[in-house]
Write a protein that holds these residues in place. Sequence first.
Motif, PDB file in Angstrom:
ATOM      1  N   ASN A 108       0.834  -1.198   0.000  1.00 35.89           N
ATOM      2  CA  ASN A 108       0.000   0.000   0.000  1.00 35.89           C
ATOM      3  C   ASN A 108       0.872   1.253   0.000  1.00 35.89           C
ATOM      4  N   SER A 109       1.909   1.243   0.846  1.00 33.55           N
ATOM      5  CA  SER A 109       2.821   2.402   0.896  1.00 33.55           C
ATOM      6  C   SER A 109       3.500   2.607  -0.453  1.00 33.55           C
ATOM      7  N   GLN A 110       3.924   1.498  -1.046  1.00 35.29           N
ATOM      8  CA  GLN A 110       4.571   1.573  -2.359  1.00 35.29           C
ATOM      9  C   GLN A 110       3.615   2.127  -3.412  1.00 35.29           C
ATOM     10  N   LEU A 111       2.354   1.637  -3.368  1.00 39.04           N
ATOM     11  CA  LEU A 111       1.367   2.110  -4.340  1.00 39.04           C
ATOM     12  C   LEU A 111       1.061   3.593  -4.146  1.00 39.04           C
ATOM     13  N   VAL A 112       1.022   4.029  -2.930  1.00 37.78           N
ATOM     14  CA  VAL A 112       0.780   5.452  -2.667  1.00 37.78           C
ATOM     15  C   VAL A 112       1.926   6.280  -3.234  1.00 37.78           C
ATOM     16  N   ARG A 113       3.155   5.793  -3.050  1.00 34.14           N
ATOM     17  CA  ARG A 113       4.314   6.522  -3.606  1.00 34.14           C
ATOM     18  C   ARG A 113       4.243   6.576  -5.131  1.00 34.14           C
ATOM     19  N   GLU A 114       3.859   5.414  -5.700  1.00 34.69           N
ATOM     20  CA  GLU A 114       3.723   5.379  -7.158  1.00 34.69           C
ATOM     21  C   GLU A 114       2.634   6.335  -7.629  1.00 34.69           C
ATOM     22  N   LEU A 115       1.566   6.410  -6.850  1.00 29.77           N
ATOM     23  CA  LEU A 115       0.484   7.329  -7.211  1.00 29.77           C
ATOM     24  C   LEU A 115       0.963   8.770  -7.199  1.00 29.77           C
ATOM     25  N   LYS A 116       1.738   9.130  -6.188  1.00 35.46           N
ATOM     26  CA  LYS A 116       2.265  10.504  -6.127  1.00 35.46           C
ATOM     27  C   LYS A 116       3.182  10.768  -7.324  1.00 35.46           C
ATOM     28  N   SER A 117       4.012   9.783  -7.612  1.00 40.71           N
ATOM     29  CA  SER A 117       4.925   9.935  -8.750  1.00 40.71           C
ATOM     30  C   SER A 117       4.144  10.052 -10.054  1.00 40.71           C
ATOM     31  N   THR A 118       3.072   9.274 -10.146  1.00 43.71           N
ATOM     32  CA  THR A 118       2.251   9.306 -11.345  1.00 43.71           C
ATOM     33  C   THR A 118       1.548  10.642 -11.486  1.00 43.71           C
ATOM     34  N   ARG A 119       1.109  11.211 -10.411  1.00 42.13           N
ATOM     35  CA  ARG A 119       0.460  12.520 -10.488  1.00 42.13           C
ATOM     36  C   ARG A 119       1.449  13.579 -10.960  1.00 42.13           C
ATOM     37  N   GLU A 120       2.700  13.437 -10.512  1.00 44.11           N
ATOM     38  CA  GLU A 120       3.704  14.423 -10.925  1.00 44.11           C
ATOM     39  C   GLU A 120       3.981  14.295 -12.430  1.00 44.11           C
ATOM     40  N   THR A 121       3.890  13.090 -12.911  1.00 46.83           N
ATOM     41  CA  THR A 121       4.108  12.873 -14.341  1.00 46.83           C
ATOM     42  C   THR A 121       2.773  12.570 -15.000  1.00 46.83           C
ATOM     43  N   ALA A 122       1.831  13.496 -14.902  1.00 48.49           N
ATOM     44  CA  ALA A 122       0.469  13.307 -15.375  1.00 48.49           C
ATOM     45  C   ALA A 122       0.397  13.101 -16.877  1.00 48.49           C
ATOM     46  N   ALA A 123       1.326  13.680 -17.617  1.00 45.84           N
ATOM     47  CA  ALA A 123       1.269  13.573 -19.062  1.00 45.84           C
ATOM     48  C   ALA A 123       1.419  12.132 -19.506  1.00 45.84           C
ATOM     49  N   THR A 124       2.327  11.438 -18.899  1.00 48.78           N
ATOM     50  CA  THR A 124       2.569  10.051 -19.278  1.00 48.78           C
ATOM     51  C   THR A 124       1.879   9.071 -18.356  1.00 48.78           C
ATOM     52  N   GLY A 125       1.293   9.555 -17.298  1.00 44.51           N
ATOM     53  CA  GLY A 125       0.820   8.622 -16.263  1.00 44.51           C
ATOM     54  C   GLY A 125      -0.669   8.445 -16.115  1.00 44.51           C
ATOM     55  N   GLU A 126      -1.475   8.899 -17.081  1.00 45.80           N
ATOM     56  CA  GLU A 126      -2.915   8.715 -16.908  1.00 45.80           C
ATOM     57  C   GLU A 126      -3.267   7.233 -16.877  1.00 45.80           C
ATOM     58  N   LYS A 127      -2.690   6.482 -17.814  1.00 43.05           N
ATOM     59  CA  LYS A 127      -2.940   5.057 -17.838  1.00 43.05           C
ATOM     60  C   LYS A 127      -2.336   4.374 -16.602  1.00 43.05           C
ATOM     61  N   LYS A 128      -1.125   4.799 -16.283  1.00 40.76           N
ATOM     62  CA  LYS A 128      -0.456   4.229 -15.117  1.00 40.76           C
ATOM     63  C   LYS A 128      -1.229   4.561 -13.839  1.00 40.76           C
ATOM     64  N   LEU A 129      -1.823   5.759 -13.801  1.00 40.47           N
ATOM     65  CA  LEU A 129      -2.612   6.167 -12.650  1.00 40.47           C
ATOM     66  C   LEU A 129      -3.791   5.229 -12.465  1.00 40.47           C
ATOM     67  N   GLU A 130      -4.442   4.839 -13.557  1.00 40.38           N
ATOM     68  CA  GLU A 130      -5.571   3.912 -13.452  1.00 40.38           C
ATOM     69  C   GLU A 130      -5.110   2.559 -12.889  1.00 40.38           C
ATOM     70  N   GLU A 131      -3.943   2.110 -13.361  1.00 41.91           N
ATOM     71  CA  GLU A 131      -3.413   0.838 -12.853  1.00 41.91           C
ATOM     72  C   GLU A 131      -3.097   0.924 -11.355  1.00 41.91           C
ATOM     73  N   VAL A 132      -2.493   2.017 -10.977  1.00 40.54           N
ATOM     74  CA  VAL A 132      -2.143   2.186  -9.561  1.00 40.54           C
ATOM     75  C   VAL A 132      -3.402   2.250  -8.706  1.00 40.54           C
ATOM     76  N   VAL A 133      -4.404   2.977  -9.202  1.00 42.86           N
ATOM     77  CA  VAL A 133      -5.673   3.049  -8.460  1.00 42.86           C
ATOM     78  C   VAL A 133      -6.288   1.662  -8.350  1.00 42.86           C
ATOM     79  N   SER A 134      -6.213   0.899  -9.420  1.00 40.93           N
ATOM     80  CA  SER A 134      -6.750  -0.465  -9.401  1.00 40.93           C
ATOM     81  C   SER A 134      -5.999  -1.334  -8.383  1.00 40.93           C
TER      82      SER A 134
END
Length: 191
Positions: A108-134
Amino acid sequence: MHLAKQIVLSLDFSTQHRKQLILEKRIKELEHDKESLQSDFEAAQGSVDLMRGMVEKARGEYLAQVQETIKTEILMGQAVNSLDCEVVQLRSKVIHLEAETSSLRQLNSQLVRELKSTRETAATGEKKLEEVVSKLSEAKGQLEEAASSIAALTTEKNAAEASKQKLEAENADLMSVGAEALADGFELALE
């Protein structure tokens, strides 16, 4: 002189006759005493046989009570051992689930970190954001399942420990009853 001899002989005969009568009387008394003693002996022998029978019966009852107490102790020991095994298994499950929970928290902690990183890289991370949320949802579901499993196992553990304490109390009561029964049987046997 002849007359004196006759008198002496007559006196001797009379004395001998009296002694013989006294001896016959004494023999009859001794025979009567013998019969009386024989009767007393037979009565005493009957009492001894009766007491022996009562002691044997009390001994048999005492041994039966001891055997029943031992059987009860064995059964109670087996029940307590069974509950101990269940408690050990439940503790093992709780430890396993706690390790799983820790792993899930790390995930969970790792996923939260990935989510923060994904938000910072929103241009490339919309798809990744969905995966992390999942993944986060799955982890959260697993965490909730683990938490409910821990709660259920803790409840089972508490119930098993309560059952164990109840069985130990019943075992103590049975030991007390067994001891009283043994004491009563021993006093009965002594009487």
